[in-house]
Design a protein around this motif. Structure first.
Motif, PDB file in Angstrom:
ATOM      1  N   ILE A  61      61.112  93.383  39.433  1.00 11.98           N
ATOM      2  CA  ILE A  61      61.589  94.722  39.103  1.00 11.98           C
ATOM      3  C   ILE A  61      60.430  95.673  38.845  1.00 11.98           C
ATOM      4  O   ILE A  61      59.383  95.276  38.334  1.00 11.98           O
ATOM      5  N   GLY A  62      60.615  96.917  39.225  1.00 13.17           N
ATOM      6  CA  GLY A  62      59.613  97.941  38.964  1.00 13.17           C
ATOM      7  C   GLY A  62      59.510  98.235  37.479  1.00 13.17           C
ATOM      8  O   GLY A  62      60.506  98.555  36.832  1.00 13.17           O
ATOM      9  N   GLU A  63      58.302  98.113  36.935  1.00 12.55           N
ATOM     10  CA  GLU A  63      58.107  98.317  35.505  1.00 12.55           C
ATOM     11  C   GLU A  63      57.949  99.797  35.176  1.00 12.55           C
ATOM     12  O   GLU A  63      57.665 100.627  36.049  1.00 12.55           O
ATOM     13  N   ARG A  64      58.090 100.095  33.902  1.00 14.86           N
ATOM     14  CA  ARG A  64      57.913 101.465  33.426  1.00 14.86           C
ATOM     15  C   ARG A  64      56.506 101.950  33.799  1.00 14.86           C
ATOM     16  O   ARG A  64      55.508 101.323  33.421  1.00 14.86           O
ATOM     17  N   PRO A  65      56.372 103.054  34.526  1.00 13.69           N
ATOM     18  CA  PRO A  65      55.044 103.502  34.960  1.00 13.69           C
ATOM     19  C   PRO A  65      54.171 103.921  33.787  1.00 13.69           C
ATOM     20  O   PRO A  65      54.632 104.532  32.825  1.00 13.69           O
ATOM     21  N   GLY A  66      52.909 103.576  33.869  1.00 10.56           N
ATOM     22  CA  GLY A  66      51.926 104.083  32.928  1.00 10.56           C
ATOM     23  C   GLY A  66      51.122 105.196  33.580  1.00 10.56           C
ATOM     24  O   GLY A  66      51.308 105.518  34.765  1.00 10.56           O
ATOM     25  N   MET A  67      50.208 105.760  32.841  1.00  5.73           N
ATOM     26  CA  MET A  67      49.425 106.872  33.358  1.00  5.73           C
ATOM     27  C   MET A  67      48.363 106.432  34.356  1.00  5.73           C
ATOM     28  O   MET A  67      47.713 107.267  34.982  1.00  5.73           O
ATOM     29  N   SER A  68      48.177 105.139  34.506  1.00  3.03           N
ATOM     30  CA  SER A  68      47.274 104.643  35.552  1.00  3.03           C
ATOM     31  C   SER A  68      47.926 103.535  36.374  1.00  3.03           C
ATOM     32  O   SER A  68      47.252 102.877  37.158  1.00  3.03           O
ATOM     33  N   SER A  69      49.236 103.334  36.188  1.00  5.99           N
ATOM     34  CA  SER A  69      49.894 102.225  36.888  1.00  5.99           C
ATOM     35  C   SER A  69      51.329 102.575  37.261  1.00  5.99           C
ATOM     36  O   SER A  69      52.274 102.045  36.675  1.00  5.99           O
ATOM     37  N   PRO A  70      51.520 103.462  38.245  1.00  5.33           N
ATOM     38  CA  PRO A  70      52.878 103.812  38.649  1.00  5.33           C
ATOM     39  C   PRO A  70      53.533 102.779  39.556  1.00  5.33           C
ATOM     40  O   PRO A  70      54.702 102.928  39.920  1.00  5.33           O
ATOM     41  N   ASP A  71      52.796 101.707  39.915  1.00  2.43           N
ATOM     42  CA  ASP A  71      53.291 100.754  40.908  1.00  2.43           C
ATOM     43  C   ASP A  71      53.258  99.318  40.394  1.00  2.43           C
ATOM     44  O   ASP A  71      53.049  98.371  41.148  1.00  2.43           O
ATOM     45  N   SER A  72      53.488  99.125  39.103  1.00  5.28           N
ATOM     46  CA  SER A  72      53.404  97.789  38.513  1.00  5.28           C
ATOM     47  C   SER A  72      54.735  97.053  38.631  1.00  5.28           C
ATOM     48  O   SER A  72      55.782  97.564  38.232  1.00  5.28           O
ATOM     49  N   LEU A  73      54.687  95.826  39.149  1.00  4.91           N
ATOM     50  CA  LEU A  73      55.878  94.994  39.323  1.00  4.91           C
ATOM     51  C   LEU A  73      55.915  93.928  38.239  1.00  4.91           C
ATOM     52  O   LEU A  73      54.895  93.302  37.926  1.00  4.91           O
ATOM     53  N   GLY A  74      57.091  93.711  37.660  1.00  5.49           N
ATOM     54  CA  GLY A  74      57.285  92.648  36.684  1.00  5.49           C
ATOM     55  C   GLY A  74      58.203  91.575  37.251  1.00  5.49           C
ATOM     56  O   GLY A  74      59.050  91.845  38.109  1.00  5.49           O
ATOM     57  N   ALA A  75      58.033  90.341  36.772  1.00 12.16           N
ATOM     58  CA  ALA A  75      58.874  89.216  37.179  1.00 12.16           C
ATOM     59  C   ALA A  75      59.461  88.586  35.927  1.00 12.16           C
ATOM     60  O   ALA A  75      58.720  88.137  35.044  1.00 12.16           O
ATOM     61  N   TYR A  76      60.793  88.538  35.841  1.00 12.65           N
ATOM     62  CA  TYR A  76      61.489  88.045  34.655  1.00 12.65           C
ATOM     63  C   TYR A  76      62.294  86.802  35.017  1.00 12.65           C
ATOM     64  O   TYR A  76      63.140  86.831  35.917  1.00 12.65           O
ATOM     65  N   LEU A  77      62.042  85.733  34.296  1.00 11.72           N
ATOM     66  CA  LEU A  77      62.640  84.426  34.558  1.00 11.72           C
ATOM     67  C   LEU A  77      63.629  84.082  33.448  1.00 11.72           C
ATOM     68  O   LEU A  77      63.298  84.170  32.263  1.00 11.72           O
ATOM     69  N   THR A  78      64.849  83.660  33.826  1.00 14.75           N
ATOM     70  CA  THR A  78      65.856  83.258  32.843  1.00 14.75           C
ATOM     71  C   THR A  78      66.537  81.981  33.304  1.00 14.75           C
ATOM     72  O   THR A  78      67.070  81.911  34.417  1.00 14.75           O
ATOM     73  N   PHE A  79      66.530  80.968  32.442  1.00 20.57           N
ATOM     74  CA  PHE A  79      67.245  79.718  32.719  1.00 20.57           C
ATOM     75  C   PHE A  79      68.683  79.841  32.234  1.00 20.57           C
ATOM     76  O   PHE A  79      68.959  80.444  31.212  1.00 20.57           O
ATOM     77  N   ASP A  80      69.607  79.242  32.988  1.00 18.68           N
ATOM     78  CA  ASP A  80      71.039  79.303  32.667  1.00 18.68           C
ATOM     79  C   ASP A  80      71.482  80.743  32.454  1.00 18.68           C
ATOM     80  O   ASP A  80      71.996  81.104  31.391  1.00 18.68           O
ATOM     81  N   PRO A  81      71.296  81.599  33.444  1.00 22.23           N
ATOM     82  CA  PRO A  81      71.622  83.022  33.265  1.00 22.23           C
ATOM     83  C   PRO A  81      73.120  83.260  33.189  1.00 22.23           C
ATOM     84  O   PRO A  81      73.913  82.667  33.923  1.00 22.23           O
ATOM     85  N   ARG A  82      73.488  84.151  32.306  1.00 16.30           N
ATOM     86  CA  ARG A  82      74.888  84.556  32.151  1.00 16.30           C
ATOM     87  C   ARG A  82      74.910  85.833  31.328  1.00 16.30           C
ATOM     88  O   ARG A  82      73.965  86.104  30.583  1.00 16.30           O
ATOM     89  N   PRO A  83      75.962  86.628  31.438  1.00 15.32           N
ATOM     90  CA  PRO A  83      76.029  87.864  30.659  1.00 15.32           C
ATOM     91  C   PRO A  83      75.864  87.586  29.173  1.00 15.32           C
ATOM     92  O   PRO A  83      76.420  86.625  28.629  1.00 15.32           O
TER      93      PRO A  83
END
Length: 241
Positions: A162-184
């Motif tokens: 997912i696209g992360e919140r842009p910083g003043m020197s990083s408008p293109d930072s991607l984050g990766a979030y991992l969840t085991f047993d995902p559910r609402p």
């Protein structure tokens, strides 16, 4: 040779250090650079995701494009709760998968356009033997939308790029979030994050894939993710030369 004592430090970081001043304020060039960086960050937040381009880049690995319950970008920024829930007409088919991968616009579609498919390319060959669902592209999405998507797909783990919140020197930072047993209803403390994926100024694709593959393998072994799962690797990403 330069006599500026700040030059060495400025060459080693994208942070704004040793900017100098004109009277009590920044110089005109630094003010203009700051304004340009601010404009880039704002553009990154508001720019739409080109879902068709992401699907085309994924090729045969692509699954459906889905949406959160957000109506438009304005509502997305005002109602994070709606960005965490999957629209009813998602069209996802339930199966039996070890992993669901979700590419989500988040707060920087630019980060997704520039980096997401490359991370998928680097990661999937490291998951030999895993059953991976077709990659879902999600629009107007928050991280937790991956829980709804994975539950609909019948996946035991979800990875949200997912696209992360842009910083003043990083408008293109991607984050990766991992969840085991995902559910609402999963909490943020039940996720692991690999952040600042954006070569050459951040983590490389191979570096991110190595960390993610190790975390995911250990997550399955322990049957958990989040604060109970630690990255025990000792290797640091190479410094950009």
């Amino acid at each position: 040779m330069s006599t500026d004592p700040w030059e060495t430090l400025r060459a080693a970081t994208r942070a704004r250090v040793g900017l100098g001043r004109a009277g009590d304020g920044l110089s005109t060039p630094e003010n203009l650079r700051l304004a340009a960086a601010h404009a880039q960050a704002r553009d990154a937040v508001h720019a739409p995701l080109d879902a068709d381009a992401v699907v085309a880049a994924l090729g045969e690995r692509a699954g459906p494009v889905v949406h959160s319950r957000v109506a438009d970008r304005t509502e997305y920024l005002q109602r994070p709760d709606l960005g965490r829930r999957l629209a009813d007409d998602h069209g996802l088919e339930r199966g039996d998968h070890d992993l669901a991968v979700v590419i989500a616009d988040g707060l920087s579609a630019r980060a997704v356009h520039d980096h997401a498919v490359a991370v998928v390319d680097a990661l999937l060959p490291r998951l030999e033997g895993w059953s991976v669902a077709p990659v879902v592209v999600a629009q107007q999405a928050r991280v937790a939308l991956g829980d709804d998507i994975a539950a609909a797909l019948g996946a035991r783990m979800v990875l949200v790029l997912i696209g992360e919140r842009p910083g003043m020197s990083s408008p293109d930072s991607l984050g990766a979030y991992l969840t085991f047993d995902p559910r609402p209803g999963r909490l943020d403390s039940e996720r692991n994050c690999v952040s600042n994926i954006r070569p050459p100024d951040g983590l490389t694709y191979d570096g991110a894939a190595e960390v993610l593959a190790a975390l995911m393998t250990e997550s399955f072994r322990l049957g958990l993710s989040g604060v109970g799962l630690k990255d025990t690797g000792t290797a640091l990403p190479p410094v950009a030369g």
